[in-house]
Write a protein that holds these residues in place. Structure first.
Motif, mmCIF file in Angstrom:
data_model
loop_
_atom_site.group_PDB
_atom_site.id
_atom_site.type_symbol
_atom_site.label_atom_id
_atom_site.label_comp_id
_atom_site.label_asym_id
_atom_site.label_seq_id
_atom_site.Cartn_x
_atom_site.Cartn_y
_atom_site.Cartn_z
ATOM 1 N N ILE A 92 0.850 -1.187 0.000
ATOM 2 C CA ILE A 92 0.000 0.000 0.000
ATOM 3 C C ILE A 92 0.887 1.239 0.000
ATOM 4 N N PHE A 93 0.633 2.123 -0.950
ATOM 5 C CA PHE A 93 1.461 3.317 -1.082
ATOM 6 C C PHE A 93 0.721 4.599 -0.727
ATOM 7 N N GLN A 94 -0.602 4.557 -0.675
ATOM 8 C CA GLN A 94 -1.336 5.769 -0.302
ATOM 9 C C GLN A 94 -2.775 5.410 0.040
ATOM 10 N N ILE A 95 -3.410 6.282 0.843
ATOM 11 C CA ILE A 95 -4.836 6.134 1.122
ATOM 12 C C ILE A 95 -5.597 6.272 -0.195
ATOM 13 N N GLY A 96 -6.563 5.393 -0.409
ATOM 14 C CA GLY A 96 -7.286 5.350 -1.675
ATOM 15 C C GLY A 96 -6.873 4.191 -2.545
ATOM 16 N N ASP A 97 -5.779 3.495 -2.186
ATOM 17 C CA ASP A 97 -5.436 2.262 -2.890
ATOM 18 C C ASP A 97 -6.533 1.228 -2.665
ATOM 19 N N ILE A 98 -6.687 0.326 -3.620
ATOM 20 C CA ILE A 98 -7.662 -0.764 -3.514
ATOM 21 C C ILE A 98 -6.921 -2.051 -3.229
ATOM 22 N N VAL A 99 -7.406 -2.828 -2.247
ATOM 23 C CA VAL A 99 -6.757 -4.092 -1.908
ATOM 24 C C VAL A 99 -7.719 -5.250 -2.131
ATOM 25 N N ARG A 100 -7.147 -6.368 -2.546
ATOM 26 C CA ARG A 100 -7.872 -7.638 -2.596
ATOM 27 C C ARG A 100 -7.202 -8.566 -1.610
ATOM 28 N N LEU A 101 -7.934 -9.035 -0.610
ATOM 29 C CA LEU A 101 -7.397 -9.899 0.432
ATOM 30 C C LEU A 101 -8.014 -11.285 0.308
ATOM 31 N N HIS A 102 -7.179 -12.302 0.132
ATOM 32 C CA HIS A 102 -7.629 -13.691 0.090
ATOM 33 C C HIS A 102 -7.279 -14.390 1.406
ATOM 34 N N LYS A 103 -8.181 -15.235 1.867
ATOM 35 C CA LYS A 103 -7.975 -16.069 3.050
ATOM 36 C C LYS A 103 -7.743 -15.216 4.307
ATOM 37 N N VAL A 104 -8.706 -14.380 4.630
ATOM 38 C CA VAL A 104 -8.696 -13.646 5.887
ATOM 39 C C VAL A 104 -9.911 -14.094 6.707
ATOM 40 N N LYS A 105 -9.736 -14.140 8.026
ATOM 41 C CA LYS A 105 -10.790 -14.646 8.910
ATOM 42 C C LYS A 105 -11.409 -13.499 9.691
ATOM 43 N N THR A 106 -12.734 -13.532 9.811
ATOM 44 C CA THR A 106 -13.450 -12.505 10.575
ATOM 45 C C THR A 106 -13.443 -12.863 12.057
ATOM 46 N N GLN A 107 -13.127 -11.885 12.884
ATOM 47 C CA GLN A 107 -13.127 -12.081 14.336
ATOM 48 C C GLN A 107 -13.803 -10.899 15.013
ATOM 49 N N PRO A 108 -14.609 -11.153 16.049
ATOM 50 C CA PRO A 108 -15.235 -10.039 16.774
ATOM 51 C C PRO A 108 -14.168 -9.237 17.518
ATOM 52 N N TYR A 109 -14.334 -7.946 17.509
ATOM 53 C CA TYR A 109 -13.446 -7.064 18.266
ATOM 54 C C TYR A 109 -14.275 -5.881 18.757
ATOM 55 N N LYS A 110 -14.475 -5.836 20.085
ATOM 56 C CA LYS A 110 -15.357 -4.839 20.706
ATOM 57 C C LYS A 110 -16.726 -4.934 20.059
ATOM 58 N N ASP A 111 -17.199 -3.851 19.477
ATOM 59 C CA ASP A 111 -18.544 -3.869 18.896
ATOM 60 C C ASP A 111 -18.532 -4.052 17.385
ATOM 61 N N SER A 112 -17.402 -4.514 16.826
ATOM 62 C CA SER A 112 -17.327 -4.661 15.375
ATOM 63 C C SER A 112 -16.534 -5.906 15.026
ATOM 64 N N LEU A 113 -16.280 -6.073 13.747
ATOM 65 C CA LEU A 113 -15.493 -7.205 13.272
ATOM 66 C C LEU A 113 -14.139 -6.706 12.777
ATOM 67 N N THR A 114 -13.140 -7.582 12.856
ATOM 68 C CA THR A 114 -11.830 -7.293 12.289
ATOM 69 C C THR A 114 -11.397 -8.488 11.459
ATOM 70 N N LEU A 115 -10.515 -8.270 10.514
ATOM 71 C CA LEU A 115 -10.008 -9.334 9.651
ATOM 72 C C LEU A 115 -8.562 -9.632 10.010
ATOM 73 N N VAL A 116 -8.216 -10.930 10.121
ATOM 74 C CA VAL A 116 -6.850 -11.343 10.407
ATOM 75 C C VAL A 116 -6.444 -12.393 9.378
ATOM 76 N N THR A 117 -5.153 -12.502 9.140
ATOM 77 C CA THR A 117 -4.649 -13.426 8.132
ATOM 78 C C THR A 117 -4.744 -14.877 8.609
ATOM 79 N N THR A 118 -4.941 -15.778 7.642
ATOM 80 C CA THR A 118 -4.929 -17.215 7.915
ATOM 81 C C THR A 118 -3.973 -17.878 6.925
ATOM 82 N N PHE A 119 -3.838 -19.209 7.029
ATOM 83 C CA PHE A 119 -2.948 -19.950 6.137
ATOM 84 C C PHE A 119 -3.409 -19.770 4.689
ATOM 85 N N GLY A 120 -2.475 -19.476 3.788
ATOM 86 C CA GLY A 120 -2.794 -19.270 2.382
ATOM 87 C C GLY A 120 -3.107 -17.832 2.027
#
Length: 792
Positions: free
Chosen positions: A222-250
């Motif tokens: 990522i080089f600047q705000i406004g870049d577009i990312v495609r994330l493969h194999k990320v897991k959703t986890q609850p964090y406080k009152d929202s969700l966060t994404l963390v990396t998994t195998f692959g």
């Protein structure tokens, strides 16, 4: 760099200029080029002691003429060879970039291109579009028994993407999003590097992501705000009152520019990945949505020429050298091709600990900035190599202080100097990243740096002799003396004793010639003001056309003497004006004006319509000529330039001709008020005679076309003509190691003249110009002598 796997019939393009295979040469700079074709041969993956792996393949170009060299051998090294072996099959369409060019040792045997391509390292990229299952046909080749069966072709993977507003806890997903916040990778408490970002999409849900990977290159680039990312194999986890994404195998990630109209070249965290039409659609939709939102912070990228005290900014630059200052600070010496308007701090370090050059030319030194990198960024700086292109985020321009490392008590404090600091921490995205060589930011940086080098070359000349430039740039007219070719030959020592102003015969060998790069011998010459200049390269011309397309214009209007319309080429619309009174005589008489075109568009239409003029819209909406750094006219493969100095008042005007009169570049230039420049060939020789005396400053210019038997205009547009010149030079001056006895003796006619190197009247020197001499006669003599030896 990766092997990029495309799908769904996508074209394996890219933002670099695609050059025909027949134009590949060691005399050209191919750093901004790519080639395109199909794989007609793929050899086995062979282990190599020096490169891990090596693989040889052959790429063949489609739609080539019967006489053109359409196939070329490609050698891949290292992990790129391994990735190519796994991801690419015979018959796949590919583009290759980031290659170097060398002579092919098998050219005579396989009758393919005389050069081959070598791909290795970070800059090399292969983009591949797999052939449809069951389609085993390759260009100009029938199916053979040793082709792989359809079942051996790996199936194209399909992925499902979830909108950020539809995420649920505890699942592994693939997502797309726009970056609204990010931190560069930093050392975590464990063994991994950690980076964090926050993304959003059309659902307007903002989701935090935590990326844990051991290697820097595995993180999203990522080089600047406004870049577009495609994330493969990320897991959703609850964090406080929202969700966060963390990396998994692959896990893997792709990153794209978020700007509408930017190229689709992804920045990858994986060496092999899938990228198809569905991905293109999603990136395009996110770009369009982003353009209508108020999400992006102002761009804080600044060149060194605009840096001011106490400013925080992002800097795109090239690393020249680096050195440790102490355990918490590293010095980076960088430049971006521009000069800071403020005096910069001179940081003193021991030359023995500097990685990279320890000194630079006076002109170059003025453009170099010292960047001091602190704390957690020191570890990242240790991985950098001189020559890397960098983006430094949240850099601070700090006014001078005696506490700055390197400013010892023995040094005089510079009150108004600036030093650039990259402070510790990751706030505001602070950090430093290496940019890939095919990044648009790097391409723009290269253009700025090339402009600096070209400016310096004009001062020093291509032979590194500043005093020679005026003579080298504009050799005088040949003396009005004729040669009857019966003058006795003189030795070089005798010639040097003669007063300037005569014509002499010498018998010599050619010891060396300049420039060594053949394309640099081609110049543009104006007969009116007697000036000479280099021919702009494709990148410069493309930039002028792109700038003209981006200029704001007044209300559109058509000249009363033209028919107007629009055509759609290369996914964008081009405005076309056709001179009405010329249409009755057929296409060869038509004059086409193109507004909003690219270089590729102009050349594409010039292949059909003989007279194509790129134009822009002026502030009043009228058609106007472009900057004369670009051609004002395209005719087939030929391009025609005008002299900026002598074309004042040049404008788009009606071209009127009598019936039956041929419309050529001279007629059009005269109608537009453009002073037409002529293509010429310019070389400098060093001669040596039988007594081993040498003679420098021998120019070949006025009679260069007679010497080579090739016109400069043909050399500018015809590969065969270029090869004839190259073959002549290699015959007269074989490469080093061939032995002096193999250099043929030349009977040259030299005109001598005197010229001043400066305004100093006493600085006149004697120079020499080859005249009335044809190298073709020497080649014929050599051929017949070899033929007779073979006979007997």
């Amino acid at each position: 760099m990766p092997v990029i796997v495309l799908a769904d019939g996508a074209e394996p393009g890219g933002h670099l200029t695609i050059v025909p295979i027949m134009h590949i040469s060691t005399d050209r700079d191919h750093s901004h080029h790519s080639i395109k074709g199909r794989v007609v041969h793929k050899g086995p993956l062979v282990p190599s002691a020096s490169h891990d792996f090596i693989l040889k393949a052959t790429i063949e170009e489609e739609k080539c003429g019967p006489q053109e060299t359409s196939s070329i051998n490609v050698v891949l090294l290292g992990m790129l060879a391994s990735d190519f072996s796994q991801a690419v099959n015979r018959g796949d369409a590919v583009t290759a970039s980031g290659f170097t060019v060398g002579k092919s040792p098998t050219a005579r045997k396989d009758r393919r291109h005389p050069f081959n391509l070598l791909l290795s390292g970070e800059r090399a990229v292969i983009r591949v579009c797999p052939r449809p299952p069951g389609d085993l046909t390759t260009p100009q080749e029938a199916p053979k028994e040793n082709l792989l069966p359809p079942a051996a072709v790996s199936s194209t993977p399909k992925y499902t993407y979830v909108k950020l507003g539809n995420l649920t806890p505890g699942v592994v997903v693939n997502v797309y999003g726009v970056v609204v916040f990010f931190k560069q990778p930093f050392k975590s408490r464990g063994s991994d590097l950690c980076s964090s970002l926050k993304i959003t999409d059309q659902s307007e849900q903002k989701i935090s992501c935590s990326i844990f990977c051991p290697k820097m290159e595995s993180h999203p680039q990522i080089f600047q705000i406004g870049d577009i990312v495609r994330l493969h194999k990320v897991k959703t986890q609850p964090y406080k009152d929202s969700l966060t994404l963390v990396t998994t195998f692959g896990f893997n990630a792709l990153t794209f520019s978020g700007m509408v109209g930017a190229d689709m070249e992804p920045r990858s965290s994986s060496r092999v990945f899938h990228f198809g039409e569905e991905d293109r659609r999603m990136v395009t939709e996110l770009r369009s949505w982003l353009a209508a939102q108020d999400l992006l912070a102002p761009d804080v990228s600044v060149a060194l020429s605009a840096a001011q005290p106490k400013m925080y900014f992002d800097l795109t630059c090239q690393l020249l050298a680096k050195a440790p200052v102490d355990s918490t600070c590293t010095l980076l010496r960088v430049w971006d091709g521009t000069q800071c308007p403020h005096a910069l701090l001179k940081v003193t370090v021991d030359s023995n600990i500097v990685e990279g050059p320890t000194s630079f030319s006076e002109e170059h030194e003025k453009l170099i900035a010292n960047v001091l990198v602190y704390d957690n960024h020191v570890q990242s700086a240790q991985q950098l190599k001189p020559g890397d292109f960098l983006k430094i985020f949240n850099l601070r321009a700090t006014p001078g202080s005696v506490k700055v490392p390197g400013l010892s008590s023995s040094q005089v404090e510079e009150v108004n100097h600036l030093c650039f600091h990259l402070h510790g921490g990751t706030a505001y995205g602070r950090g430093v990243r290496v940019l890939p060589g095919n990044s648009p930011d790097v391409q723009e940086l290269r253009r700025t740096m090339d402009a600096f080098h070209e400016s310096n070359e004009e001062k020093r000349s291509e032979v590194n002799d500043s005093a020679m430039w005026d003579v080298w740039n504009t050799p005088p007219e040949s003396p009005e003396l004729r040669c009857d070719h019966h003058i006795r030959s003189v030795s070089l020592s005798e010639l040097k004793r003669h007063e300037p102003g005569g014509v002499h015969h010498v018998r010599t060998r050619l010891r060396s010639y300049e420039p060594r790069r053949l394309h640099r011998t081609l110049k543009l010459y104006c007969s009116k003001c007697d000036c000479m200049q280099d021919v702009p390269d494709d990148e410069r011309v493309a930039s002028v056309l792109a700038d003209a397309s981006a200029e704001p214009s007044g209300p559109a209007g058509s000249p009363p003497w033209s028919l107007s319309g629009q055509v759609r080429l290369a996914a964008h619309t081009i405005e076309v004006h056709l001179s009405a009174q010329l249409t009755s005589e057929g296409r060869s008489k038509e004059l086409i004006f193109l507004s909003g075109c690219t270089l590729q568009d102009a050349r594409h239409l010039a292949a059909t319509y003989h007279n194509v003029v790129p134009v822009r819209r002026s502030g009043g909406g009228d058609l106007a000529l472009l900057d004369l750094s670009a051609p004002f006219l395209f005719r087939g493969r030929r391009s025609f330039y005008g002299c900026k100095r002598c074309s004042e008042g040049a404008a788009v005007r009606e071209v009127t001709v009598d019936r039956g009169e041929v419309i050529d570049e001279k007629v059009i230039a005269e109608a537009f008020g453009v002073q037409l420049m002529k293509f010429v060939l310019l070389l400098k020789f060093r001669l040596q005679d039988a007594a081993d005396d040498t003679l420098d400053d021998v120019f070949l210019w006025r009679d260069a076309e007679f010497f080579f038997g090739v016109s400069a205009e043909d050399a500018a547009a015809n590969q065969q003509a270029q090869e004839q010149i190259q073959q002549t030079l290699e015959t007269l001056c074989p490469p080093e190691g061939a032995g002096g006895e193999e250099r043929p003796w030349l009977d040259l006619c030299l005109a001598t003249y005197s010229a001043r190197e400066s305004d100093d009247l006493e600085s006149a020197r004697t120079f020499y110009q080859i005249c009335h001499t044809s190298a073709r006669e020497h080649q014929k003599k050599k051929f017949w002598s070899i033929f007779k030896e073979w006979q007997f």
